[in-house]
Design an enzyme around this catalytic site. Sequence first.
Site, PDB file in Angstrom:
ATOM      1  N   LYS A   1      39.110   7.341  39.022  1.00 48.48           N
ATOM      2  CA  LYS A   1      39.827   6.102  38.698  1.00 48.48           C
ATOM      3  C   LYS A   1      41.334   6.323  38.755  1.00 48.48           C
ATOM      4  O   LYS A   1      41.839   7.268  38.154  1.00 48.48           O
ATOM      5  CB  LYS A   1      39.507   5.664  37.256  1.00 48.48           C
ATOM      6  CG  LYS A   1      38.113   5.158  37.064  1.00 48.48           C
ATOM      7  CD  LYS A   1      37.790   5.110  35.575  1.00 48.48           C
ATOM      8  CE  LYS A   1      37.921   3.732  34.981  1.00 48.48           C
ATOM      9  NZ  LYS A   1      37.388   3.687  33.596  1.00 48.48           N
TER      10      LYS A   1
ATOM     11  N   GLY B   1      38.328  -3.530  40.362  1.00 52.58           N
ATOM     12  CA  GLY B   1      37.467  -2.961  41.397  1.00 52.58           C
ATOM     13  C   GLY B   1      38.215  -2.140  42.426  1.00 52.58           C
ATOM     14  O   GLY B   1      37.617  -1.485  43.272  1.00 52.58           O
TER      15      GLY B   1
ATOM     16  N   HIS C   1      28.337  -3.494  31.097  1.00 50.23           N
ATOM     17  CA  HIS C   1      29.773  -3.642  30.860  1.00 50.23           C
ATOM     18  C   HIS C   1      29.947  -4.775  29.854  1.00 50.23           C
ATOM     19  O   HIS C   1      29.648  -5.932  30.166  1.00 50.23           O
ATOM     20  CB  HIS C   1      30.486  -3.968  32.168  1.00 50.23           C
ATOM     21  CG  HIS C   1      31.956  -4.178  32.003  1.00 50.23           C
ATOM     22  ND1 HIS C   1      32.896  -3.315  32.519  1.00 50.23           N
ATOM     23  CD2 HIS C   1      32.647  -5.140  31.345  1.00 50.23           C
ATOM     24  CE1 HIS C   1      34.096  -3.761  32.199  1.00 50.23           C
ATOM     25  NE2 HIS C   1      33.975  -4.873  31.488  1.00 50.23           N
TER      26      HIS C   1
ATOM     27  N   ARG D   1      46.365  -7.961  29.468  1.00 47.40           N
ATOM     28  CA  ARG D   1      46.711  -9.240  30.102  1.00 47.40           C
ATOM     29  C   ARG D   1      45.608 -10.250  29.811  1.00 47.40           C
ATOM     30  O   ARG D   1      44.568  -9.891  29.268  1.00 47.40           O
ATOM     31  CB  ARG D   1      46.809  -9.044  31.613  1.00 47.40           C
ATOM     32  CG  ARG D   1      45.528  -8.385  32.148  1.00 47.40           C
ATOM     33  CD  ARG D   1      45.447  -8.315  33.627  1.00 47.40           C
ATOM     34  NE  ARG D   1      44.537  -7.288  34.079  1.00 47.40           N
ATOM     35  CZ  ARG D   1      43.221  -7.410  34.186  1.00 47.40           C
ATOM     36  NH1 ARG D   1      42.646  -8.540  33.861  1.00 47.40           N
ATOM     37  NH2 ARG D   1      42.474  -6.410  34.611  1.00 47.40           N
TER      38      ARG D   1
END
Lengths: 170, 170, 495, 495
Positions: free
Chosen positions: D158, D165, D208, D292
Amino acid sequence: MNYKIQDIEKSFDGKIVENLGNNDYVIKINDNEHNLKIITMDSKGIEFILDNKYHKAKYLEQSTNEMNIVIDNVPITLNLHTHFDEIVYKNSGGGGTGNAQLALKSQIPGKVVSLAVAEGDTVKKGDVVCTLESMKMQVAVKSHKDGVIKTIKIKETATVAKGDIIAEIE
Amino acid sequence: MNYKIQDIEKSFDGKIVENLGNNDYVIKINDNEHNLKIITMDSKGIEFILDNKYHKAKYLEQSTNEMNIVIDNVPITLNLHTHFDEIVYKNSGGGGTGNAQLALKSQIPGKVVSLAVAEGDTVKKGDVVCTLESMKMQVAVKSHKDGVIKTIKIKETATVAKGDIIAEIE
Amino acid sequence: MIEKVLIANRGEIALRVIRTCKALGIKTVAVYSDEDYNSMHVKQATEAYHIGEAAPAKSYLNQEKILEVMLSSGADAVHPGYGFLSENDDFARLCEKHKINFIGPSADSMNLCGDKMECKAAMLKAKVPTVPGSPGLVSNADEAEKIANEIGYPVLLKSVYGGGGRGIRLVTNDKELQEGFETVTSESISAVGKSAIIVEKFLEKTRHIEYQMCRDHHGNAVHIFERECSIQRRNQKLIEQTPSPVVDDAKREEIGELVVKAAEAVDYTNLGTAEFLRADNGEFYFIEINARLQVEHPISEMVSGLDFVKLQIDIANGEPLPFKQKDLKMNGYAIECRINAEDTFLDFAPSTGPVPDVTIPAGPNVRCDTYLYPGCTVSPFYDSLMAKLCTWGPTFEESRTRMLTALNDMYIQGVETSIPLYKTILNTEEYKNGQLSTDFLKRYDIIDKLTADLKKEKEEKSDAAIAAAIVHSEYFKSRAQTSTANNSNWKYKLD
Amino acid sequence: MIEKVLIANRGEIALRVIRTCKALGIKTVAVYSDEDYNSMHVKQATEAYHIGEAAPAKSYLNQEKILEVMLSSGADAVHPGYGFLSENDDFARLCEKHKINFIGPSADSMNLCGDKMECKAAMLKAKVPTVPGSPGLVSNADEAEKIANEIGYPVLLKSVYGGGGRGIRLVTNDKELQEGFETVTSESISAVGKSAIIVEKFLEKTRHIEYQMCRDHHGNAVHIFERECSIQRRNQKLIEQTPSPVVDDAKREEIGELVVKAAEAVDYTNLGTAEFLRADNGEFYFIEINARLQVEHPISEMVSGLDFVKLQIDIANGEPLPFKQKDLKMNGYAIECRINAEDTFLDFAPSTGPVPDVTIPAGPNVRCDTYLYPGCTVSPFYDSLMAKLCTWGPTFEESRTRMLTALNDMYIQGVETSIPLYKTILNTEEYKNGQLSTDFLKRYDIIDKLTADLKKEKEEKSDAAIAAAIVHSEYFKSRAQTSTANNSNWKYKLD
C-alpha cells in the site's frame, strides 16, 4: 441596440465590445463592461458565463420588436428597438390599449357552460359575460369595460382556446 | 425478414401482417401474431405498445446486416438477413476471426505508460504488451495470441483511442 | 395475495401506485383515455389498456369498461387513487361483487363516509366534535338561506359529493348564497354526476388540520399523525406540512385518539383521512373523512418512514398492522407544494397545453411525484395538479430552505404554474413562524408580495438577460423577423 | 461564519457540496479545468473560475492557482471534497496560512492520519487494534519481500498516499510482490505526486466495515454508525450498505467507542472515517483514517437524518456538536451502488466518451448524486465514478428491492456501466442473506452469473426487439445502408 425589460422602468444599451477568441467576449451594458464566455449556443438557447457566473437562456420567440426568453428559469420579455424606434413608439401612444379595445378575449381554454348576455345587452365592467369550464373548475369571464354587446362569438357547449374572442363590446 | 439476436441461439421471422389504421398494426413473429400500437416514432427511436405492454426502443446504428438498438434500457444487437444471406454468411466462416487476427487493438482509451515488448519479440497469449493509464488506473494490455511482434503502432506517452491498433502479432 | 393491480386512475397518483407495486414485484395494469396514449402511467405499467374518450365520464369514470379490463387482464385488485371513482361506493360494490380486491374501505363504509350528514351523525354519537350547520341535506336555495340566517353568515355550501375544492362555496350574504347554490350544484354534477348540498358554519381564521387514519380488517387502528393544510385558495389546498406548528405531542395524542374513534365509528378499513378545522381558540371540529389515499400523503410518508401504498396493499391482503400506535415515531419535518397548472394572476385560472421542456428537482430529501416529462401535455380534461414537490428536513427550517432551492430548480415550459407563488409564501415571516390560516393568501396580501418579488427577480436577472439578448441580436440579426422556434436545426459556429 | 465556499473539486461531490450551501444560503465558488467548461458544477455554483488544463496536476491539484482564485473570489472557506487535494496536508496548511477555513481536519492531524505508519502507532498507543504488517515504511521491494515472508503471504502493498483502490496491490508470492511494488509506486506518483510503501498482512474472507467519525473543536466526539463496504473489485468499493448485517447494537457501541478513541488519538476534527477489517472470526482491525468526506456518506445521511456537509460547515465554524452520542438513532436501511464508467467484462477497464442520453432514477427514498446530464461527457482524465445511486427502506428488503427498481430505471448511453453487475449481485441469495466479504465477486462467480442474467434479459426482450426492428425495417428500408444517427431531422408520418 437598446433594450427594455417588461415590468422594469429602466432601459439598457448593450453591445459586444470585443471578441477575444476561444468564445470569450467583452460586452458593455450601459456604462459597465462585462466578460462573457459562451459555453454552448444554438438557435434555441445559450449557456454562458458572465463575469464568472453561469447563466442559461432559452430563446422562446421573437418578433421585430419583442423577444421572449427564459433566463435561469425566469421568463423575461425584452423590447428591442433602436433609439429612433423608441421615439416613434412613444409618440404613437403604443402600449396603452385599455378602454379602446373592442374584443373580450378568453384568458383560458375551456368549454362554454353558459352565456349570461345576449347581443345588444348593456354591460358594466365586471359583469359576467359567460362561464367556462376547464379542469373541472367553472370560471366566469367578465366584461373588461362598460358598453354594449355588439357580437357574441361563442356558443354554449363550444370549446374556446386561450386568446379566442368571446364577444365584442362597444 | 429474418433476424438473429446476438448471444441468443434462435432466429426470428418477423413481418407486418396488417395495418389497422390509427397507428395500430398486426405483426407476426415466427408463428405468433401480436398487436402493435405505435405511440411515437422517428428515425431515432420508437415507442409502442405490444400486446398491451409499452416498450421504448432507440435505434443507435445500423449497417446492411446489423442493427444496434436499446429496448427498455437493454442494449441488443440484431443481425438482419434474408435466408440467402444466412447461407452465404455461414459458408464464409464469418464471425469467428479468433487466432487468425493480426492486430491487437486497445479496448480502452488511455495514455501509454510503458511498452513491455519490442518489434521482433516472441510473445505468448496473455503476455503484457504495454500498459495504459486511464481514469488514474493502470491497465495492462495483453497479447491475444502466441506469436511474434511484427510492428508496434504506439509510442510511450502517446494517447490511444478505443479500437486503436497497438501492435500487429503474427 | 394481490398479484396484479389495476390502477383506475391517471397522472402522478397512477405513477405513485405503480412505483410501489414494482418494488413489491406486483404487476400493474394501466388504463388510459384517448388523451393519455402518450402519458407516463401507460409507459410505466406492466400492461396498459385503452378505455375510451378523453372526457372522464367516457373513460376514467366508466365503471363497466374498467370492470371489463379488470376481468380480461386478470387483475385481482384495483387501486382507485384519488378523484374519479375513488370514493364511489357503487364502484367499490361492483368490485366486491366480482371478487376483485378494492384497495380501500368497504363499499358500506365508503357510503357512510361519503354521506356527509350520516357521517356527521356517526361522529356525534362517537363523541367526536363537529362544525355547526344544517342537520341534513337542504333541498333548495331558500332552505339553505333560512339555515344560514339561523347559524349566521359566513357559511359554506358544500355538495356532499364534492371534494378537492370543487362543489364548495363560501358565501357571506343571501345574494351570494343564491348564486353559489347553483354553481355548487352544477360543479358537482359535472364532476361526479350528482349533487346534494349541506350548509355549514364558516369559522374564521381557522386552520385545516387532518389526520392520517389507518385501520386493518382485524380492528387494529392507529393514526399516523397530522398534516396541516391551511395554505389554500378557494378551499383548495396549495401547501401542506407535517407536523403542524400548533400541534404538540399532547394535542397530537388527544386528537389522535378521536381519530381512532372516528375510524371505528364508520367501520373504516385501509388508509383514510379525518379532516378537522381548528378554530383560533384551539378547538378541533371534525369535518369529514376522505375515504382514499390523499394527494398530500407523501409528507406523512416522509416523517413516518412508511410506504402508504404498501400499507394499503398489505391491509387489503388482510394482513394485520405490523405496528402499534406506540411504535410510530414522528421523524423530522416535511412540506409539500402542489405544483398546479394555473395562472395566479388570473384568479388561478387553469393553464393547459404542451410542455416542451421540464426540469424536475431532485437531491437528498427532495421528492417530486409528477407525470411531467419533456414533450408531455397538460390536458384541459383533467385536474390542474402537475406535480407534488415535497422536501424533508430534521428541522422545519431545513425543510423550508430545501423547498425554496427545489422550487428555484424547477422549470415547466409552456404553462403558467404556481411555483412563483410558493416561493413568495415560503419567504414570508408569517409562514416561517407558522402563523397559518385558511385565508393566509388574503390575510397577508400574498398576491401583492408576489408581484413585487417577480419584479425584483427580473431586476436581478436583467444584466444576464441583456447579455443573452445581445448575443442573439448580433448573431441572428438576419433572422430577426421570424420566430426562432422554427429554425431549430442549424447551429451557429461561434469562432 | 462561513459565507462563501470554494469547492476544490469537480463531479458529483462538487455538486453535493453546492447543494447544501445553496440550502444554507452560502455562496459557492466552482473551479474548472479545460475539460470541465460544460460540467454541471460550473453551472450550479454561484461563481465559476477556470484554473487550467485537463490533467489534474495542471488544474485540480494546482494549489497556487486554487489559492489565487480563493483570494480573488473572496471565498472564506474551502471544501476539498474527496480525492485531489482533500488529504493533502500541504494544501490544508496553505489554507490555514491564508486564514481560509479549510473544511476538514487540521493540517497536523491530516498529516498524522496520512502517514499510515505514524497513525498506526498512535492507534496502538490508544489501544485500537490494527492489522499485522511492516513496522514502518519499506524502502524497496526486497525489504518488502523480507517482511512478507515473515508475516506470510498474501500481503497488501500500500502506498501511504494511495486511496480509492489506487496505490494498492494484493500479492501472493515474491514474483508478484516485485512487480506490484513498481506499479503501486508509479500509480501513487501519478495520482498524488509521491509514494511511500508499507506491507500489511492480507486477511482472507474479511469484511470491510468503516465508521463515520465526527468531532468538533471543543473535543466533543461521536461516531455516526458503521457502513459495510465489502462488495469490492480490486480493493475498490462497489456497493456499500448500512447497517452492516454483522453489527448488532452491542457491537456497534463497542467498536464505536474505539472510533471515538481513534479520533481523539490523532486530534481529529470535522468528519472522517475510521476503516476496519472484520476477520471471519468477528475481530475488528483498524486499517486507516480517511481524513475527508467519504464517497459513500449518503447512506449514513439516510439512516441518521443528518446533512453531513452542513455538519462539516458547522464544525468548521467552530460550533459545538448539536447532539450527543445517545441522541443519534439509526433509522432504517440504506444501500449505495457506485455507478462506474467501466466494462465489467474487460476486467473493469475504464469506458469514456460522450453521453448523449441519460435517465436518472428518482422517487421516494431514492437518491442519485451524479454529474451526468444528457449531452455531457465522461472524461478519461478523472475517475470512473459517474453516479452514486442510494436507496433507503424501513427494512433491508425494501431498500434492496427499491435499489433493483432504480437500477432498472437508470440508463446511460454511450459508455459501459456497472449497472448490470449490480443487478446480478443484488439478486443473489448471498447478498440477500448478508454473506458479504471483500472477495464476494470471485467467491460467488458473479461474472458468470452476470453473463447468464444478461442472456436471460435479452431473451425476455426479444419479441419487443424484433417488433422494433420490423417497424424500422419496413419504414426505413430505403435508408438501410446508412447510419440512422445522421437522419435525425425527419419524421415519418405513420398513416
